[in-house]
Motif scaffolding. Structure first.
Motif, mmCIF file in Angstrom:
data_model
loop_
_atom_site.group_PDB
_atom_site.id
_atom_site.type_symbol
_atom_site.label_atom_id
_atom_site.label_comp_id
_atom_site.label_asym_id
_atom_site.label_seq_id
_atom_site.Cartn_x
_atom_site.Cartn_y
_atom_site.Cartn_z
ATOM 1 N N ILE A 100 33.118 19.760 22.732
ATOM 2 C CA ILE A 100 34.176 19.692 21.723
ATOM 3 C C ILE A 100 33.953 20.746 20.653
ATOM 4 N N ALA A 117 34.979 24.048 22.035
ATOM 5 C CA ALA A 117 36.441 24.149 22.087
ATOM 6 C C ALA A 117 37.000 24.500 20.706
ATOM 7 N N ALA A 169 39.787 23.243 25.540
ATOM 8 C CA ALA A 169 39.348 21.872 25.277
ATOM 9 C C ALA A 169 39.246 21.076 26.573
#
Length: 124
Positions: free
Chosen positions: A11, A14, A50
């Motif tokens: 995460i 991303a 993502a």
């Protein structure tokens, strides 16, 4: 614990990818910064990053070869191939299709669907 740490790192990567895409956009002229296709492509690639980073264990950021097609009524389809590398240095490529709705008033794009093929190992 390892799965949680991997998800957190994915995460974070991303987010960093999204920020770097936004920073690299540049502002050479007013018309280029408001180009709908550019905004749509950027939204699609951030969402793809993502999806890829949370679904696969890869090294670094994915690279894209994207094509943007307007399908009508401020709706766009972004298609192409994403290439990633795993922790062993092997390269994988998968096709994708991302549907994006663009709002010309706010100049914002919203991803409405993502179809990402499972990346296949590239031949050396």
């Amino acid at each position: 614990m390892k799965r949680t740490l991997t998800s957190i790192i994915a995460i974070m990567l991303a987010l960093v990818t999204g920020i770097s895409l936004a920073a690299c956009g540049g502002k050479s002229s007013e018309s280029s910064s408001t180009d709908p296709e550019k905004i749509v492509k950027q939204a699609a690639e951030v969402r793809l990053a993502a999806e890829i980073l949370t679904s696969y264990e890869i090294q670094g950021a994915p690279t894209y070869n994207s094509y943007v097609n307007e399908t009508g009524d401020n709706t766009y389809e972004v298609t192409g191939k994403a290439t990633v590398r795993d922790k062993f240095g092997d390269s994988y490529t998968g096709k994708y299709t991302v549907e994006v709705k663009y709002d010309p008033e706010t100049q914002k794009a919203e991803v409405t669907s993502v179809d990402l093929e499972t990346p296949k190992k590239n031949q050396s």
